[in-house]
Design an enzyme around this catalytic site. Structure first.
Site, mmCIF file in Angstrom:
data_model
loop_
_atom_site.group_PDB
_atom_site.id
_atom_site.type_symbol
_atom_site.label_atom_id
_atom_site.label_comp_id
_atom_site.label_asym_id
_atom_site.label_seq_id
_atom_site.Cartn_x
_atom_site.Cartn_y
_atom_site.Cartn_z
ATOM 1 N NE ARG A 1 40.857 75.751 57.113
ATOM 2 C CZ ARG A 1 40.973 75.393 58.538
ATOM 3 N NH1 ARG A 1 40.256 74.526 58.962
ATOM 4 N NH2 ARG A 1 42.014 75.790 59.239
ATOM 5 C CG HIS B 1 45.637 72.782 61.286
ATOM 6 N ND1 HIS B 1 44.403 73.296 60.747
ATOM 7 C CD2 HIS B 1 45.440 72.360 62.559
ATOM 8 C CE1 HIS B 1 43.734 72.903 61.729
ATOM 9 N NE2 HIS B 1 44.007 72.358 62.782
ATOM 10 C CD GLU C 1 41.338 76.552 66.150
ATOM 11 O OE1 GLU C 1 41.824 75.959 67.184
ATOM 12 O OE2 GLU C 1 40.213 76.244 65.869
ATOM 13 C CG ASN D 1 38.295 77.291 62.816
ATOM 14 O OD1 ASN D 1 37.890 77.397 61.982
ATOM 15 N ND2 ASN D 1 39.381 76.604 63.177
ATOM 16 C CE1 TYR E 1 34.950 72.075 66.331
ATOM 17 C CE2 TYR E 1 36.375 73.667 66.308
ATOM 18 C CZ TYR E 1 36.101 72.875 65.706
ATOM 19 O OH TYR E 1 36.693 72.189 64.682
ATOM 20 C CD GLU F 1 39.082 73.799 62.340
ATOM 21 O OE1 GLU F 1 38.646 73.327 63.662
ATOM 22 O OE2 GLU F 1 40.089 73.604 61.934
HETATM 23 C C1 PNW Z 1 40.476 73.058 66.594
HETATM 24 N N1 PNW Z 1 40.118 74.752 72.713
HETATM 25 O O1 PNW Z 1 41.309 72.831 67.615
HETATM 26 C C2 PNW Z 1 41.497 72.702 65.293
HETATM 27 O O2 PNW Z 1 41.428 73.553 64.381
HETATM 28 C C3 PNW Z 1 41.244 71.352 64.982
HETATM 29 O O3 PNW Z 1 42.564 70.770 64.519
HETATM 30 C C4 PNW Z 1 40.538 70.236 66.029
HETATM 31 O O4 PNW Z 1 40.509 68.942 65.626
HETATM 32 C C5 PNW Z 1 39.280 70.883 66.099
HETATM 33 O O5 PNW Z 1 39.330 72.425 66.814
HETATM 34 C C6 PNW Z 1 38.659 70.178 67.418
HETATM 35 O O6 PNW Z 1 39.298 70.498 68.515
HETATM 36 C C7 PNW Z 1 40.873 73.285 68.847
HETATM 37 O O7 PNW Z 1 40.809 74.018 73.824
HETATM 38 C C8 PNW Z 1 41.395 72.732 69.968
HETATM 39 O O8 PNW Z 1 39.682 75.855 73.138
HETATM 40 C C9 PNW Z 1 41.350 72.922 71.497
HETATM 41 C C10 PNW Z 1 40.688 74.421 71.243
HETATM 42 C C11 PNW Z 1 39.726 74.784 70.436
HETATM 43 C C12 PNW Z 1 39.934 74.374 69.293
#
Ligand code: PNW
Length: 442
Positions: free
Chosen positions: A79, A123, A168, A295, A297, A351
């Site tokens: 991707r 993006h 996002e 995505n 995290y 992601e």
């Molecule tokens: C995503 N938050 O970004 C993006 O899709 C990527 O480009 C990035 O490198 C990756 O996650 C890691 O950060 C985010 O503040 C940036 O919640 C910030 C947030 C969430 C996702």
């Protein structure tokens, strides 16, 4: 190993992800014009150490060897995103042939090595001229994006099966126009709400354009997590509802059900703002999709503050990544099960990954056991969601290699491949070897 992927179907696919501004560099070559990230990263204080994506991983000049690296991981999919100002300088008018040629060669190289290209149209690198004309708070930007989608499809549609419109939109709208932590760095809640609607409209218009051209798979990618209340106190319960409303439902309800959630509309109005919906917009926004990109995290526990519109995250004392994000794999399972129950859509993890303060490269090895643990526990969490009935089709790790981590610059490393920014040398981390082995065994 086997228990990590237990329950995932045989055709479950694996891949790695990147984005244009984070890896390409070559910011002023072959006719590329400025994006909002070129401008924003030059603003003093915007990015740690004043770093920019000018060079990044120099992927623009190293694409063939990077594709060989990707293929060597044994992944099914890669991707990537296309840079709007490289393909259509200034965001209007005809394509820049040299810009298109780069992506055309990338796609050919991937196909030649047996890796399916997965293209994201946006993006975060809006052409600066479109920002100067009003940016995402301005309705016309949505129409410019749909036109751009058609141009990219004209050039690559014969070879790219899988298309994602936006990555996002929450980050674009909220970090870009409300908190100002991302480009273009504006701080106005009302504008962020206008941006939210126009991003969704842009998605819908582009989706219609791509649908009419019969792309094999069409989707959008959202960043999500669970938002739970810190206590039974109704104010905390309301804080969690609001975070979920602005983080998840404000996107998925119009995309899937063709309407904005009533409670979110009331919250927006209470803050003196509005979503500038015109007749017909919601039909466009709810154009049917094949797949929803998730995505993931982290997940958050929320508590109310004295400001009824602002809640805070309550740390749960769990281990954190280098971003300070708590590691919550169970939240991933419950998110996917909940999305399945509330929206019933096919999903792909577009992601998932983590930044850690990696050890140095020693004898060609980077011992990132913490990242292996993160990936293992989160892939297991996806498998648990699938066993509980969620329809998840694949998993793409973020990221292929260390890259420009937006406001954090190069200090935060998400790669499963290490990048030495002095030499641009790529070195597989332990996590890359582990991922490759997992794919082989699956
Ligand atoms: C995503 N938050 O970004 C993006 O899709 C990527 O480009 C990035 O490198 C990756 O996650 C890691 O950060 C985010 O503040 C940036 O919640 C910030 C947030 C969430 C996702």
């Amino acid at each position: 190993m086997s228990d990590v992927t237990a329950g995932l179907p045989a055709d479950f696919f694996w891949g790695v992800a990147t984005s244009a501004y984070q890896i390409e560099g070559a910011w002023d070559e072959d006719g590329r014009t400025l994006s909002i990230w070129d401008t924003f990263s030059r603003r003093p204080g915007a990015v740690v150490n004043g770093e920019t994506g000018d060079v990044a991983c120099d992927h623009y000049h190293r694409m063939p060897s990077d594709v060989a690296l990707i293929a060597g991981l044994g992944v099914d999919k890669y991707r990537f995103s296309v840079s709007w100002p490289r393909i259509q300088p200034g965001g209007r008018g005809p394509v820049n042939r040299k810009g298109v040629d780069f992506y055309s060669r990338l796609v050919d190289e991937l196909l030649d090595k047996g890796v399916d290209p997965w293209l994201t149209l946006y993006h975060w690198d809006l052409p600066q001229e479109l920002e100067d004309a009003g940016g995402w708070p301005h309705r016309d930007t949505a129409y410019r994006f749909a036109e751009f989608a058609g141009l990219v499809h004209d050039a690559l549609g014969d070879r790219v099966p899988t298309w994602t419109t936006l990555n996002e939109p929450w980050c674009s709208a909220v970090l870009g126009y409300d908190t100002g932590r991302h480009a273009p760095g504006r701080t106005n809640f009302a504008e962020s709400m206008r941006a939210t609607h126009h991003l969704l409209l842009a998605h819908g218009l582009a989706a219609q354009e791509l649908r009419s051209r019969n792309v094999a798979s069409l989707g959008i990618t959202l960043n999500m997590g669970t938002h739970s209340a810190a206590s039974d106190d109704p104010r905390d319960v309301d804080a969690a509802r609001r975070a979920d409303g602005f983080g998840t439902r404000i996107y998925l309800d119009p995309l899937v059900h063709g309407r904005y959630p009533e409670d979110v509309l009331a919250d927006v109005a209470a803050r003196g703002a509005e979503l500038p919906v015109r007749p017909g917009d919601l039909e466009v926004i709810s154009t049917p999709l094949d797949v929803f990109g998730v995505n993931y995290y982290t997940s958050h526990v929320r508590r109310a503050t004295d400001d009824p519109h602002v809640s805070e995250v309550v740390p749960q004392g769990r281990p954190v990544t280098a971003m300070g994000w708590e590691i919550v794999p169970e939240g991933f399972t419950s998110l996917l099960v909940r999305l399945h129950e509330d929206y019933g859509v096919p999903m792909v993890i577009t992601e998932n990954g983590a930044a850690f303060d990696d050890l140095d490269v020693v004898d060609g090895h980077v011992a990132d056991a913490d990242r292996v643990d993160y990936l293992r526990s989160h892939i297991a969490a996806v498998a648990a969601a699938v066993r509980a009935g969620a329809d998840v089709r694949g998993y793409l790790a973020w990221s292929l290699m260390d890259n420009f981590e937006w406001g954090y610059g190069y200090g935060k490393r998400f790669g499963i491949v290490h990048v030495d920014y002095e030499t641009q040398e790529r070195t597989l981390k332990q996590s890359a070897r582990w991922f490759r082995d997992l794919i082989t065994r699956h």
